[in-house]
Design an enzyme around this catalytic site. Structure first.
Site, short mmCIF file in Angstrom:
data_model
loop_
_atom_site.label_atom_id
_atom_site.label_comp_id
_atom_site.label_asym_id
_atom_site.label_seq_id
_atom_site.Cartn_x
_atom_site.Cartn_y
_atom_site.Cartn_z
N TRP A 74 0.81 -1.21 0.00
CA TRP A 74 0.00 0.00 0.00
C TRP A 74 0.85 1.27 0.00
O TRP A 74 0.36 2.35 0.29
CB TRP A 74 -0.99 -0.03 1.16
CG TRP A 74 -2.08 -1.05 0.93
CD1 TRP A 74 -2.22 -1.88 -0.15
CD2 TRP A 74 -3.17 -1.35 1.80
NE1 TRP A 74 -3.32 -2.68 -0.01
CE2 TRP A 74 -3.93 -2.39 1.18
CE3 TRP A 74 -3.58 -0.87 3.03
CZ2 TRP A 74 -5.07 -2.93 1.76
CZ3 TRP A 74 -4.72 -1.41 3.62
CH2 TRP A 74 -5.45 -2.43 2.99
N HIS A 134 -18.23 -1.17 5.05
CA HIS A 134 -18.11 -0.24 3.93
C HIS A 134 -19.44 0.46 3.63
O HIS A 134 -19.50 1.34 2.79
CB HIS A 134 -17.63 -0.97 2.68
CG HIS A 134 -16.27 -1.58 2.85
ND1 HIS A 134 -16.09 -2.91 3.14
CD2 HIS A 134 -15.03 -1.03 2.79
CE1 HIS A 134 -14.79 -3.16 3.24
NE2 HIS A 134 -14.14 -2.04 3.05
N ASP A 154 -1.84 -6.21 11.05
CA ASP A 154 -2.74 -6.40 9.92
C ASP A 154 -1.99 -6.71 8.63
O ASP A 154 -1.00 -6.04 8.29
CB ASP A 154 -3.56 -5.12 9.68
CG ASP A 154 -4.61 -4.91 10.76
OD1 ASP A 154 -4.94 -5.89 11.44
OD2 ASP A 154 -5.08 -3.77 10.91
#
Length: 765
Positions: free
Chosen positions: A567, A701, A605
């Site tokens: 990321w 979401h 994570d």
């Protein structure tokens, strides 16, 4: 999204009732015109259209083909509201104007190996397709034409649309069996585009980079024979692939010689170029994807021109197009917005607007000769050389520490049964323990105070007191909700990767380098420019404070090495495995420091682990999983047996890399699962997975609030595959993007569901 995330702001204002539908549509039109003009002014000859979306381009096609599942279409919502309902869910009470509506969103998964998410086509037995009355590709082509720009419309191809889809719950259809139902819609659409004046259309078939089952692979030839046979009734077709090579499917390519052109990704797999050239028909054109659509480094003009000339020497200049490797969706808008970057490193970068100019320069160099762009080539060569020799990229201390890694550093002290017994004694958790994945809502006030601190308008002491107050509030809320393992809520964090990157050496950051992740959600990936190390603790202060005011275990929250790597925009001058191990060593120090500070549950994570998986099976995939797993283990293995290590994963096809999940050796694994069929958990049964699992019970979401019964139903489904002793109850993901009222309501229902099963199983035992 626009130079200032204009589309994000407009869509969120529309969802919040602060912007009319007409104004939203007008903003979309303005952005499309602006982006077409940017490309034209950069010298790009062939400009795409239908690459704009208010949420997701695959979702656009679902609506374009009349493929909205009945649970959405039955409500007769306005088209754009139905569109958003499929993307993010829709929930409203009954009113005088109409009945109640409560529909969850469709499943959302990663787009190949990127951090972009697409909405999965969800199909029915007996599915019928019908072209939208006002097809978006035609409307946007005409819109560009009216603005004086003749574009090339871009469509997702029929084989990819179906292959990337799935049967709806309770349905048995294999999506590829619907090809003959779908092709007439493509024929009608192509005919309409030709009538509108389109000379060429790009049809994306990115699934060709996969190892395809025979039924899918065999679908290409009849599909494109049918579309190609439209002749003058349709535009000429450019068949596009990206994100990998297609050599393993070269027989498919050889069967497509009736098409005008083929596009390939030469950045990701330059080795495929000559094989693809040899497979082309005698009149086919090759589009060479030579400018990287996935990273931010300047294109090396010398190497790019040499690669394009391999094609021109074999095919002739008139049969070669110069293109980006993929859509530029995955890169920030423009480097011109970056006023605070160090000029030395800024000179190494190229964002979307700059990449458009790169395309024009490379094409001119190939067409008219290097002398026609001599100044640009010389400046580029200086930039490439400056980066290669910069002292910013190399740190001898980091390299020395890497060299001293031992095999013992990858392993916990004891196997899981020993660890879990010690952890249960320390933590004293009930059955069906509840927790959240990390972040709580980032309110407007949090963002304002962070911005004030960044600008120097408040002192570090004032900001720290504000953060402590936010942590106090979050801890109190978790106490009131009755959660079992707390988190501190992450109010001090701007982003789960950027926050850590700002505290590590080797990173640089943009101020406007946003890219779309899904819907209106944008991320600002940091950029790895050099060797990585941790100068000091990054999260200990906040976690230690939270633990000091908590009655229950406090979970420390870190982002894992692979996710920090994936990321970010990674370096392209050293292998990603080396960058991952540098990150792992920095995180290892942080994990040990958290444990020393009294944090005995630590979540590291790795939502991007699956994302980094090479798209095809084979040695490359095995190699990736080996170094990725080792990097995670290196980051967490320094703690005692009594410290519980958690990890979190986004939506994943677990069967593709289950051995790697098991090899992580995390004590507790949480996974996004609420929009997937619980049958996906079967792999954990088949592989006799021994450790604890928390499949998400509701979708974060969407603003939609699941009922308590809905959560109970999800848990009951999970218990068909997992033992009660294994099961944790948690949301799908972090709650950063949600609002407090919906967060409290959803978590209340989740905790009540957990208490229900806890009571039920306690009685049974």
């Amino acid at each position: 999204m626009g130079v200032n995330r204009d589309l994000k702001k407009a869509t969120e204002a529309y969802w919040g009732g602060k912007l009319s539908q007409d104004d939203l549509l007008a903003e979309g039109k303005r952005l499309r015109a602006e982006h077409w003009k940017i490309q034209k002014d950069a010298g790009v000859d062939i400009i795409p259209s239908n690459d704009f979306s208010y949420y997701d381009h695959v979702l656009d096609h679902i609506q374009l083909f009349g493929a909205a599942p009945p649970r959405y279409s039955q409500h007769k919502l306005d088209p754009i509201d139905e569109f958003f309902a499929m993307g993010r869910g829709h929930q409203k009470p009954q009113t005088d104007k109409g009945p109640a509506v409560d529909v969850p969103s469709l499943e959302m998964v990663k787009w190949f190996d990127s951090n972009y998410h697409y909405v999965k086509p969800t199909l029915q037995d007996g599915q019928k397709f019908k072209l939208n009355a006002n097809p978006k590709p035609v409307a946007e082509f005409l819109e560009a034409k009216e603005a004086g720009i003749v574009t090339r419309p871009v469509l997702l191809g029929p084989v990819s649309f179906l292959t990337l889809g799935k049967a709806d719950r309770g349905q048995k259809i294999d999506p590829i069996d619907l090809l003959q139902e779908l092709l007439p819609v493509y024929e009608e659409l192509l005919t309409k585009l030709k009538e509108a004046g389109a000379e060429t259309v790009q049809i994306d078939e990115p699934v060709l980079v996969f190892d395809l089952p025979p039924r899918v692979k065999n679908a290409f030839k009849p599909a494109y024979e049918k579309l190609g046979n439209l002749g003058d009734k349709a535009p000429k077709l450019v068949f596009a692939t990206y994100f990998g090579d297609i050599v393993h499917n070269i027989d498919v390519l050889k069967s497509l010689q009736n098409l005008y052109a083929i596009h390939i990704d030469v950045v990701r797999n330059p080795e495929q170029l000559e094989t693809v050239i040899d497979a082309l028909g005698p009149k086919q054109t090759l589009s060479v994807g030579i400018v990287d659509g996935r990273n931010i480094w300047k294109t090396n003009f010398k190497k790019a021109i040499e690669k394009v000339e391999v094609a021109t020497q074999k095919l002739g200049k008139d049969r070669v197009l110069v293109a980006s490797s993929s859509s530029l969706l995955h890169t920030p808008h423009t480097l011109a917005s970056e006023k605070q970057l160090d000029p030395e490193v800024k000179d190494w970068f190229s964002f979307a607007c700059e990449k458009a100019k790169e395309l024009a320069i490379i094409a001119k160099a190939v067409t008219d000769g290097p002398a026609s762009v001599r100044d640009e080539l010389e400046a580029n060569a200086k930039s490439i050389e400056a980066r290669a020799t910069s002292k910013l990229t190399n740190d001898a201390k980091v390299k020395d520490r890497l060299a001293k890694i031992t095999d013992e550093m990858f392993n916990r002290k004891s196997p899981f049964p020993t660890r879990i017994a010690q952890q249960q004694s320390t933590l004293n958790l009930p059955m069906f323990p509840t927790t959240t994945i990390g972040s709580f809502p980032q309110t407007k006030d949090i963002r304002i105070q962070r911005n004030r601190f960044t600008k120097g308008e408040i002192t570090a002491e004032e900001y720290e007191k504000f953060i402590e107050k936010e942590i106090q509030d979050v801890v109190k809320i978790q106490e009131e909700l009755g959660l079992d393992v707390y988190v501190h809520g992450e109010p001090e964090r701007n982003d789960m990767v950027q926050y850590f990157g700002e505290r590590l050496t080797g990173y640089v950051f943009t101020t406007h380098g946003w890219v779309q992740s899904y819907g209106s959600r944008c991320v600002r990936p940091p950029i790895i420019v050099g060797d990585i190390s941790r100068p000091k603790a990054m999260t200990v202060k906040e976690s230690k404070y939270a633990a000091s005011i908590s009655k229950k275990p406090m979970k420390g929250m870190l982002t894992g090495p692979i996710t920090c790597l994936r990321w970010s925009f990674p370096r392209d001058d050293i292998h990603q495995s080396e960058q991952a191990q540098q990150l792992a060593l920095a995180l290892r120090d942080e994990v040990v420091d958290l444990e020393s500070a009294g944090i005995f549950v630590i979540q590291v994570d790795e939502p991007a682990l699956r994302e980094g998986l090479p798209l095809r099976s084979g040695l490359a995939r095995e190699d990736y999983l080996s170094w990725a797993v080792k990097s995670f283990r290196l980051s967490v293995a320094g703690v005692k047996d009594s410290t519980q290590i958690h990890s979190h994963f986004c939506y994943s096809e677990f069967q593709d890399f289950f051995s790697a999940i098991a090899a992580l050796d995390a004590d507790v694994l949480s996974i996004e699962n609420s929009k997937s069929d619980a049958k996906l958990l079967k792999v954990f049964v088949d592989e006799a997975y021994p450790r604890h699992i928390g499949p998400g019970v509701y979708d974060i979401h969407s603003p939609r609030i699941p009922s308590e019964q809905e959560v109970k139903d999800r848990v009951q489904e999970m218990l068909e595959y997992l033992s009660p002793e294994q099961l944790w109850i948690d949301p799908d993901c972090g709650l950063k993007t949600r609002q407090w009222p919906e967060t409290k309501a959803a978590l209340t229902n989740m905790v009540n569901a957990a208490k229900f099963f806890r009571a039920q199983y306690t009685k049974a035992n």
